[in-house]
Design an enzyme around this catalytic site. Structure first.
Site, PDB file in Angstrom:
ATOM      1  N   GLY A 162       0.841  -1.192   0.000  1.00 20.06           N
ATOM      2  CA  GLY A 162       0.000   0.000   0.000  1.00 20.06           C
ATOM      3  C   GLY A 162       0.869   1.232   0.000  1.00 20.06           C
ATOM      4  O   GLY A 162       2.102   1.138   0.051  1.00 20.06           O
ATOM      5  N   HIS A 163       0.226   2.345  -0.046  1.00 18.60           N
ATOM      6  CA  HIS A 163       0.935   3.621  -0.086  1.00 18.60           C
ATOM      7  C   HIS A 163       1.618   3.902   1.251  1.00 18.60           C
ATOM      8  O   HIS A 163       1.050   3.648   2.314  1.00 18.60           O
ATOM      9  CB  HIS A 163      -0.036   4.739  -0.433  1.00 18.60           C
ATOM     10  CG  HIS A 163      -0.538   4.640  -1.838  1.00 18.60           C
ATOM     11  ND1 HIS A 163      -1.533   3.762  -2.209  1.00 18.60           N
ATOM     12  CD2 HIS A 163      -0.167   5.310  -2.959  1.00 18.60           C
ATOM     13  CE1 HIS A 163      -1.758   3.891  -3.502  1.00 18.60           C
ATOM     14  NE2 HIS A 163      -0.946   4.826  -3.992  1.00 18.60           N
ATOM     15  N   GLY A 164       2.826   4.432   1.180  1.00 17.23           N
ATOM     16  CA  GLY A 164       3.592   4.768   2.383  1.00 17.23           C
ATOM     17  C   GLY A 164       3.910   3.524   3.192  1.00 17.23           C
ATOM     18  O   GLY A 164       4.229   2.468   2.655  1.00 17.23           O
TER      19      GLY A 164
END
Length: 147
Positions: A8-10
């Site tokens: 996922g993002h980050g």
């Protein structure tokens, strides 16, 4: 047994895996692959492929955050013609806990169906739950009405 790649993002994937391990313990077949600022599809695919290489000829399920995001798009390109791999969006802690509990005994298709069910059952709105509880008949703790 199916290997799980969480992305996922980050730092979403590493945070989810950390929370998962607090509850379930470490699982060598559940790997977090974060998508970091400054990275693109090629960099993320390289990370994915490095993890995938650890599980040759084993089913692989990607659990990613959002449909259409870079973690999703990167994974889809790697699984497109691979019948032993797939991508599921909307990753969350209940999904990770459920998959860890059943992945040894379930094939890839069964895992995906169970995750779909878990997501539907796991979504709750407090006010709706409490409202439903108020409308159910309370249990009568008084004497039996048989006499």
């Amino acid at each position: 047994m199916t290997a799980i790649i969480v992305s996922g993002h980050g730092q979403l994937s590493t945070g989810l895996l950390d929370a998962f391990e607090m509850i379930f313990g470490h699982d060598d077949k559940i790997i977090a692959v974060p998508f970091l600022k400054g990275e693109g599809i090629p960099q993320l695919q390289d990370k994915y492929q490095t993890v995938m290489a650890k599980f040759p000829d084993e089913p692989i399920l990607f659990l990613v955050d959002v449909f259409g995001g870079t973690p999703y798009n990167s994974a889809v390109q790697l699984v497109f013609n691979n019948p032993l791999a797939d991508v599921v969006t909307g990753v969350n802690l209940p999904m990770l806990l459920e998959i860890a509990a059943i992945k040894e005994f379930s094939d890839l298709d069964a895992l995906k169906q169970q995750l779909k069910l878990i997501n539907q059952e796991g979504f709750k709105i407090f006010s709706e739950v409490i409202s439903a509880a108020k409308t159910t008949d309370p249990i009568d703790d008084e004497e039996d009405d048989l006499l």
